[in-house]
Write a protein that holds these residues in place. Structure first.
Motif, PDB file in Angstrom:
ATOM      1  N   SER A 164     -11.824  43.938  84.159  1.00  0.00           N
ATOM      2  CA  SER A 164     -13.073  43.916  83.406  1.00  0.00           C
ATOM      3  C   SER A 164     -13.933  42.774  83.933  1.00  0.00           C
ATOM      4  O   SER A 164     -13.736  41.611  83.553  1.00  0.00           O
ATOM      5  N   THR A 165     -14.872  43.113  84.796  1.00  0.00           N
ATOM      6  CA  THR A 165     -15.763  42.093  85.352  1.00  0.00           C
ATOM      7  C   THR A 165     -16.617  41.456  84.264  1.00  0.00           C
ATOM      8  O   THR A 165     -16.881  40.253  84.288  1.00  0.00           O
ATOM      9  N   LYS A 166     -17.039  42.245  83.294  1.00  0.00           N
ATOM     10  CA  LYS A 166     -17.869  41.725  82.206  1.00  0.00           C
ATOM     11  C   LYS A 166     -17.120  40.674  81.403  1.00  0.00           C
ATOM     12  O   LYS A 166     -17.679  39.635  81.025  1.00  0.00           O
ATOM     13  N   SER A 182     -10.828  41.425  88.502  1.00  0.00           N
ATOM     14  CA  SER A 182     -12.096  41.243  87.787  1.00  0.00           C
ATOM     15  C   SER A 182     -12.909  40.118  88.404  1.00  0.00           C
ATOM     16  O   SER A 182     -14.117  40.235  88.595  1.00  0.00           O
ATOM     17  N   ASN A 217     -14.892  40.690  91.784  1.00  0.00           N
ATOM     18  CA  ASN A 217     -16.149  41.438  91.803  1.00  0.00           C
ATOM     19  C   ASN A 217     -17.368  40.548  91.614  1.00  0.00           C
ATOM     20  O   ASN A 217     -18.503  41.029  91.746  1.00  0.00           O
ATOM     21  N   LEU A 218     -17.155  39.277  91.297  1.00  0.00           N
ATOM     22  CA  LEU A 218     -18.270  38.379  91.005  1.00  0.00           C
ATOM     23  C   LEU A 218     -18.685  37.616  92.252  1.00  0.00           C
ATOM     24  O   LEU A 218     -17.854  37.218  93.063  1.00  0.00           O
ATOM     25  N   ALA A 275     -16.841  37.502  83.533  1.00  0.00           N
ATOM     26  CA  ALA A 275     -18.144  36.845  83.628  1.00  0.00           C
ATOM     27  C   ALA A 275     -18.487  36.121  82.329  1.00  0.00           C
ATOM     28  O   ALA A 275     -19.088  35.039  82.343  1.00  0.00           O
TER      29      ALA A 275
END
Length: 236
Positions: A137-139, A168, A171-172, A142
């Motif tokens: 979960s990138t969200k 996760s 991806n940032l 973040a």
């Protein structure tokens, strides 16, 4: 002792981790850190593919035709740089920028980089539950960086770099994931913040290390001179 706060996933401070400066070198050593950083950067530098000079090209050294009487330009063998298949006038030679560094100095630099980050307050420690993701979960990751006020480049040190949390973080932008037991001075210094699991970070810091007194400014200077002499021998 240096106290580093430990946060939960909501950004609330729940406890503190006590770090002994002596286990990380006692004091920040800028000369040692710079040498370790420059060494890693230089060793990662890739050399250009070398080209051949006229003397390196295989072929006959026979003169193509006589000096006078043909009406052509005066010509030697076919390995001249202006002919197809000839050598290069200014060939690229093989060169290595690798630098050496004793093992004790490398280990001390890796630990001293953590001390430098701790002194500047750029180490963010979280509970293990913050990295316990059921699915990538990138969200969610973040959001963790936001509540911890991490707004610059960040090195995330995890025990498991293949789990959902690591995927996760990958991806940032400006975030790099690395195994916590392989923290190096270059990666630590190359990022503004260090985000790590508190318990795993404590184990890394508490590992036995070589005494700081074994490496001093004189050793650093002597090693730098030795590296310069080795480079001169390679270029000779």
């Amino acid at each position: 002792m240096i106290s580093i706060p430990v946060y939960n996933e909501q950004g609330e401070e729940i406890r503190q981790v006590e770090i002994d400066e002596q286990s990380l070198g006692g004091e920040v050593r800028p000369a040692l850190l710079k040498q370790a950083y420059v060494r890693t950067h230089a060793n990662r530098r890739r050399e250009n593919r070398p080209t051949k000079t006229r003397s390196m090209v295989e072929g006959s050294t026979r003169k193509l035709y006589k000096q006078k009487g043909t009406g052509n330009a005066r010509r030697g063998d076919r390995k001249a740089n202006i002919l197809r298949g000839g050598g290069h006038a200014k060939a690229k030679v093989r060169h290595s920028w690798d630098q050496g560094m004793p093992k004790k100095m490398r280990r001390l630099a890796n630990r001293n980089a953590l001390l430098a980050k701790a002194v500047d307050g750029e180490i963010k420690l979280v509970e293990s539950s913050a990295f316990d993701h059921d699915a990538p979960s990138t969200k969610r990751f973040a959001s963790l960086l936001t509540v911890l006020k991490i707004n610059r480049t960040c090195l995330v040190a995890m025990p498991d770099v293949r789990g959902p949390a690591a995927r996760s973080a990958g991806n940032l932008a400006d975030v790099r994931v690395t195994p916590i037991d392989r923290l190096g001075a270059f990666e630590v210094l190359n990022h503004r913040f260090l985000l790590a699991d508190a318990d795993a970070f404590q184990r890394v810091v508490d590992r036995p290390a070589a005494p700081a007194e074994e490496v001093g400014p004189g050793d650093i200077a002597n090693e730098a001179k030795a590296a310069d002499k080795a480079a001169e021998r390679e270029n000779a």
